[in-house]
Design a protein around this motif. Structure first.
Motif, short mmCIF file in Angstrom:
data_model
loop_
_atom_site.label_atom_id
_atom_site.label_comp_id
_atom_site.label_asym_id
_atom_site.label_seq_id
_atom_site.Cartn_x
_atom_site.Cartn_y
_atom_site.Cartn_z
N ASP A 160 0.82 -1.21 0.00
CA ASP A 160 0.00 0.00 0.00
C ASP A 160 0.85 1.26 0.00
O ASP A 160 0.32 2.37 0.03
N ASN A 161 2.19 1.10 -0.04
CA ASN A 161 3.10 2.23 -0.05
C ASN A 161 2.88 3.07 -1.30
O ASN A 161 2.82 2.55 -2.42
N VAL A 162 2.75 4.39 -1.13
CA VAL A 162 2.43 5.29 -2.25
C VAL A 162 3.48 5.22 -3.35
O VAL A 162 3.16 5.12 -4.55
N MET A 163 4.76 5.25 -2.97
CA MET A 163 5.83 5.25 -3.97
C MET A 163 5.89 3.92 -4.71
O MET A 163 6.14 3.88 -5.92
N VAL A 164 5.67 2.82 -3.99
CA VAL A 164 5.69 1.51 -4.62
C VAL A 164 4.54 1.38 -5.62
O VAL A 164 4.71 0.90 -6.75
N VAL A 192 12.87 -1.13 -15.28
CA VAL A 192 13.45 -1.24 -13.94
C VAL A 192 13.24 -2.67 -13.45
O VAL A 192 12.33 -3.37 -13.88
N THR A 193 14.11 -3.10 -12.56
CA THR A 193 13.98 -4.43 -11.97
C THR A 193 13.25 -4.33 -10.63
O THR A 193 13.11 -3.22 -10.08
N PRO A 194 12.82 -5.46 -10.08
CA PRO A 194 12.19 -5.41 -8.76
C PRO A 194 13.10 -4.81 -7.68
O PRO A 194 12.60 -4.28 -6.70
N LEU A 195 14.43 -4.86 -7.91
CA LEU A 195 15.36 -4.28 -6.93
C LEU A 195 15.13 -2.78 -6.81
O LEU A 195 15.25 -2.21 -5.72
N PHE A 196 14.81 -2.12 -7.91
CA PHE A 196 14.51 -0.68 -7.88
C PHE A 196 13.27 -0.41 -7.03
O PHE A 196 13.25 0.54 -6.24
N ILE A 197 12.26 -1.25 -7.16
CA ILE A 197 11.04 -1.09 -6.36
C ILE A 197 11.35 -1.31 -4.88
O ILE A 197 10.82 -0.60 -4.01
N VAL A 198 12.19 -2.29 -4.59
CA VAL A 198 12.57 -2.57 -3.20
C VAL A 198 13.26 -1.36 -2.58
O VAL A 198 12.98 -0.97 -1.44
N LEU A 199 14.17 -0.73 -3.35
CA LEU A 199 14.87 0.45 -2.83
C LEU A 199 13.89 1.60 -2.59
O LEU A 199 14.05 2.37 -1.63
#
Length: 341
Positions: A160-164, A192-199
Motif C-alpha cells: 500500500d506504499n504510495v511510492m511503490v 526497472v527491476t524489482p530491486l529498484f522497487i525494493v529500494l
C-alpha cells in the motif's frame, strides 16, 4: 553549548563515508549470502567503533556530552531494530534473493543517512529559532507512541506504499532481478527491476522512521553533532545486524510496546523542557542520565519478557507495529467487506 570545529565535522563525516564505501564495495564486488559468522564480526566491529567514538567524545568534550551521545545512540539503536522488522517484511514481500540483500540494505542505509542529515539540520534550525518546537516534537512523539501501541500487533502494508504503487503503475518492471541491476534494456525499452522497487520501498519507509527518530534523539540532546553521530553509528551497524538477528526478530514480541513507551517518555521529556523554558523555570526537567537509565531498563525488560513469552508460547510472533491499521480485507461479490482469515 558544544563547540565542534569544522575540522572535527569533516573528519567525522569522512570516517562515516569511508565505512559506507567499504560496505558499498563489498556489496557490489562480491554479492553473496551473508552468514552468521560474518554478520557477527561486522556487528561487533560497528559496535566497537560506536563505543570507541563515544569514549573519545566523552574524554574530549566532557562526561555530560558523552552521556548524551550514548543515550542518543541507544535510542537510535533500539528504533533501528524496528527498522529491521520492516526490512524483513520488504525482503519477504519482494522475494529478494539472499545474494542481493546485502546491496539493498547498504543502499537503504545510505538513503536513510542522507534523509536524516536533512532532518537533523532542519530540526536543529527550528529548535534554535522557536522554543515551542520542543512542545510540538513532544506531542508528535506521544501521538506516535499511542498509534504504535494501538497497532503494535500489526505489520505495515508495504504493497500500500504510495511510492511503490506509483512505480508499479508508471514504470515497466522486469519479472526477475537480472543479476541485481536496477534497470535493464529489454525489447528495445528501458525497464526497472524489482530491486529498484525494493529500494523505493526502503527509502520511503526510512523517511517515515526519520520523522520519528530525529525528534526522539533531540529529546536526549540538543546538539546537532551528537544527533548526527548517534544516528550515523546506529545506522552503520544496521546492515550487519539485519543478518545477525533476522532469525530472532520474531521472538521480540513486546518490542513495539517497549518502543512506544520509550517514545512517550521522550515526548514527556521534551514537553517538560519546553514548559521549564517558556512557562516557569520551577517546572522540573528530566536529566539525561535518568533518560539513559529508563531507556536501558525498558529495553532490558522488553527483551527478557519477550524471550520468556516465546519460550512459554512458541506460536507467539513479533510484529514491528504500524502507525495506522492495515486490516486484511477481501471484497465480496455483493459489495460487502469481510476480514480474511
Amino acid at each position: 553549548m558544544l563547540d565542534i570545529s569544522a575540522l572535527t565535522w569533516a573528519v567525522t563525516i569522512g570516517l562515516i563515508l569511508v565505512l559506507l564505501a567499504v560496505d558499498l564495495v563489498l556489496a557490489a564486488a562480491r554479492p553473496h549470502r551473508v552468514g552468521f559468522g560474518e554478520a557477527t564480526a561486522w556487528s561487533v566491529f560497528y559496535i566497537l567503533v560506536a563505543v570507541g567514538f563515544g569514549i573519545w567524545f566523552a574524554a574530549r568534550y566532557g562526561g555530560q556530552f558523552g552521556t548524551e551521545y550514548f543515550a542518543g545512540y541507544i535510542v537510535e539503536k533500539s528504533l533501528s531494530v524496528d527498522n529491521l522488522f520492516v526490512f524483513v517484511i520488504i525482503m519477504t514481500t519482494f522475494a529478494v534473493p539472499d545474494e542481493h540483500q546485502h546491496k539493498v540494505l547498504t543502499f537503504g542505509i545510505v538513503l536513510a543517512l542522507v534523509m536524516r542529515a536533512i532532518f537533523i539540520a532542519l530540526g536543529a534550525t527550528l529548535l534554535a529559532l522557536f522554543s515551542f518546537m520542543f512542545l510540538l516534537f513532544g506531542l508528535l512523539l506521544i501521538y506516535t507512541a499511542v498509534q504504535l501501541f494501538r497497532h503494535r500487533d500489526e505489520d505495515p502494508d508495504i504493497e500500500d506504499n504510495v511510492m511503490v504503487k506509483a512505480a508499479r503503475r508508471f514504470l515497466p518492471v522486469t519479472d526477475d532481478y537480472v543479476g541485481g541491476k536496477l534497470s535493464v534494456r529489454a525489447d528495445g525499452r528501458r525497464m526497472v527491476t524489482p530491486l529498484f522497487i525494493v529500494l523505493l520501498a526502503i527509502g520511503s519507509i526510512d523517511l517515515l522512521f526519520a520523522l520519528d527518530s530525529i525528534p526522539a534523539v533531540f529529546g536526549v540532546t540538543r546538539e546537532p553533532y551528537i544527533v548526527f553521530t548517534a544516528n550515523a553509528f546506529a545506522l552503520l551497524g544496521l546492515r550487519a545486524l539485519f543478518f545477525l538477528v533476522k532469525g530472532l526478530l520474531d521472538r521480540l514480541v513486546y518490542l513495539s510496546a517497549g518502543l512506544a513507551l520509550i517514545l512517550a517518555f521522550i515526548g514527556v521529556k521534551l514537553i517538560l523542557h519546553w514548559a521549564h523554558v517558556d512557562v516557569h523555570e520551577a517546572i522540573p526537567e528530566i536529566p539525561t542520565p535518568l533518560s539513559l537509565a529508563v531507556i536501558a531498563a525498558v529495553l532490558a525488560v522488553v527483551t527478557v519478557a519477550s524471550l520468556l513469552k516465546t519460550r512459554r508460547d512458541p506460536t507467539a510472533k513479533a510484529h514491528p507495529g504500524s502507525l495506522r491499521a492495515h486490516p486484511s480485507k477481501t471484497e465480496e461479490s455483493d459489495g460487502t467487506v469481510r476480514r480474511s482469515a
